[in-house]
Design a protein around this motif. Sequence first.
Motif, PDB file in Angstrom:
ATOM      1  N   MET A   1      -0.029  -1.459  -0.340  1.00 61.05           N
ATOM      2  CA  MET A   1      -0.140  -0.002  -0.006  1.00 61.05           C
ATOM      3  C   MET A   1       1.318   1.248  -0.269  1.00 61.05           C
ATOM      4  SD  MET A   1      -3.471   0.525  -0.159  1.00 61.05           S
ATOM      5  CE  MET A   1      -4.999   0.958   0.304  1.00 61.05           C
ATOM      6  N   ARG A   2       2.280   1.272   1.083  1.00 61.48           N
ATOM      7  CA  ARG A   2       2.785   2.385   0.554  1.00 61.48           C
ATOM      8  C   ARG A   2       3.442   2.595  -0.875  1.00 61.48           C
ATOM      9  NH1 ARG A   2       7.748   4.237   3.665  1.00 61.48           N
ATOM     10  NH2 ARG A   2       9.240   5.236   1.636  1.00 61.48           N
ATOM     11  N   CYS A   3       3.769   1.855  -1.539  1.00 63.09           N
ATOM     12  CA  CYS A   3       3.775   2.026  -2.998  1.00 63.09           C
ATOM     13  C   CYS A   3       2.670   3.021  -3.790  1.00 63.09           C
ATOM     14  CB  CYS A   3       4.135   0.535  -4.230  1.00 63.09           C
ATOM     15  SG  CYS A   3       5.368   1.085  -5.511  1.00 63.09           S
ATOM     16  N   VAL A   4       1.123   2.840  -3.400  1.00 64.33           N
ATOM     17  CA  VAL A   4       0.115   3.587  -3.841  1.00 64.33           C
ATOM     18  C   VAL A   4      -0.136   4.968  -3.402  1.00 64.33           C
ATOM     19  CG1 VAL A   4      -2.377   3.496  -3.814  1.00 64.33           C
ATOM     20  CG2 VAL A   4      -0.923   1.176  -4.457  1.00 64.33           C
ATOM     21  N   ALA A   5       0.868   4.451  -2.074  1.00 71.07           N
ATOM     22  CA  ALA A   5       0.601   6.226  -1.582  1.00 71.07           C
ATOM     23  C   ALA A   5       1.425   7.131  -2.086  1.00 71.07           C
ATOM     24  CB  ALA A   5       0.956   6.127  -0.062  1.00 71.07           C
ATOM     25  N   LEU A   6       3.055   6.458  -2.427  1.00 73.16           N
ATOM     26  CA  LEU A   6       4.048   7.439  -3.214  1.00 73.16           C
ATOM     27  C   LEU A   6       3.165   8.072  -4.236  1.00 73.16           C
ATOM     28  CD1 LEU A   6       6.832   5.391  -2.233  1.00 73.16           C
ATOM     29  CD2 LEU A   6       6.437   7.612  -0.796  1.00 73.16           C
ATOM     30  N   ARG A   7       2.528   7.149  -5.057  1.00 75.56           N
ATOM     31  CA  ARG A   7       2.194   6.823  -6.318  1.00 75.56           C
ATOM     32  C   ARG A   7       1.441   8.347  -6.425  1.00 75.56           C
ATOM     33  NH1 ARG A   7       2.806   1.437  -7.748  1.00 75.56           N
ATOM     34  NH2 ARG A   7       4.005   0.987  -8.905  1.00 75.56           N
ATOM     35  N   CYS A   8       0.412   7.879  -5.471  1.00 75.65           N
ATOM     36  CA  CYS A   8      -1.171   9.612  -4.804  1.00 75.65           C
ATOM     37  C   CYS A   8      -0.095  10.852  -5.179  1.00 75.65           C
ATOM     38  CB  CYS A   8      -1.391   8.916  -4.839  1.00 75.65           C
ATOM     39  SG  CYS A   8      -2.520   7.396  -4.377  1.00 75.65           S
ATOM     40  N   VAL A   9       0.999  10.539  -3.910  1.00 79.81           N
ATOM     41  CA  VAL A   9       1.644  12.003  -3.793  1.00 79.81           C
ATOM     42  C   VAL A   9       2.652  12.287  -5.172  1.00 79.81           C
ATOM     43  CG1 VAL A   9       4.135  13.564  -2.473  1.00 79.81           C
ATOM     44  CG2 VAL A   9       2.063  11.048  -1.242  1.00 79.81           C
ATOM     45  N   ALA A  10       3.116  11.464  -5.771  1.00 77.10           N
ATOM     46  CA  ALA A  10       3.373  12.178  -7.173  1.00 77.10           C
ATOM     47  C   ALA A  10       2.171  12.127  -7.626  1.00 77.10           C
ATOM     48  CB  ALA A  10       4.430  10.694  -7.472  1.00 77.10           C
ATOM     49  N   LEU A  11       1.073  11.956  -8.103  1.00 75.64           N
ATOM     50  CA  LEU A  11      -0.012  12.596  -8.702  1.00 75.64           C
ATOM     51  C   LEU A  11       0.108  13.822  -8.028  1.00 75.64           C
ATOM     52  CD1 LEU A  11      -1.162   9.651 -10.217  1.00 75.64           C
ATOM     53  CD2 LEU A  11      -0.288  10.812 -11.719  1.00 75.64           C
ATOM     54  N   ARG A  12      -0.325  14.122  -7.138  1.00 79.81           N
ATOM     55  CA  ARG A  12      -0.386  15.214  -6.507  1.00 79.81           C
ATOM     56  C   ARG A  12       0.810  16.537  -6.725  1.00 79.81           C
ATOM     57  NH1 ARG A  12      -2.527  12.415  -2.538  1.00 79.81           N
ATOM     58  NH2 ARG A  12      -1.236  12.600  -0.838  1.00 79.81           N
ATOM     59  N   CYS A  13       1.817  16.035  -7.145  1.00 83.99           N
ATOM     60  CA  CYS A  13       3.292  17.026  -6.909  1.00 83.99           C
ATOM     61  C   CYS A  13       3.089  17.293  -8.722  1.00 83.99           C
ATOM     62  CB  CYS A  13       4.328  16.246  -6.870  1.00 83.99           C
ATOM     63  SG  CYS A  13       4.465  16.322  -5.079  1.00 83.99           S
ATOM     64  N   ALA A  14       3.233  16.442  -9.837  1.00 82.99           N
ATOM     65  CA  ALA A  14       2.370  16.870 -10.657  1.00 82.99           C
ATOM     66  C   ALA A  14       1.469  17.764 -10.997  1.00 82.99           C
ATOM     67  CB  ALA A  14       2.339  15.961 -11.860  1.00 82.99           C
ATOM     68  N   THR A  15       0.584  17.443 -10.747  1.00 80.70           N
ATOM     69  CA  THR A  15      -0.568  18.972 -10.773  1.00 80.70           C
ATOM     70  C   THR A  15       0.091  19.547 -10.331  1.00 80.70           C
ATOM     71  OG1 THR A  15      -2.059  17.036 -10.620  1.00 80.70           O
ATOM     72  CG2 THR A  15      -3.098  19.441 -10.117  1.00 80.70           C
TER      73      THR A  15
END
Length: 58
Positions: A1-15
């Motif tokens: 689940m940590r990997c998914v959380a990091l992806r979510c953070v990366a998407l927020r940063c990209a936005t």
Amino acid sequence: MRCVALRCVALRCATATAYECGDSLKGSQRDLAFSVMHLVQMVQTLVDKSLDNLPLRD
């Protein structure tokens, strides 16, 4: 689940990055930056909906 959380953070940063870049541009360059922001937000929505459908582990 940590990997998914990091992806979510990366998407927020990209936005946020696309928004900040687009905010300082004009014309078609601004439109392009904001279209990237919109695409990233769409992907974020898909990820969120996918996570909602995952079974919870005890």
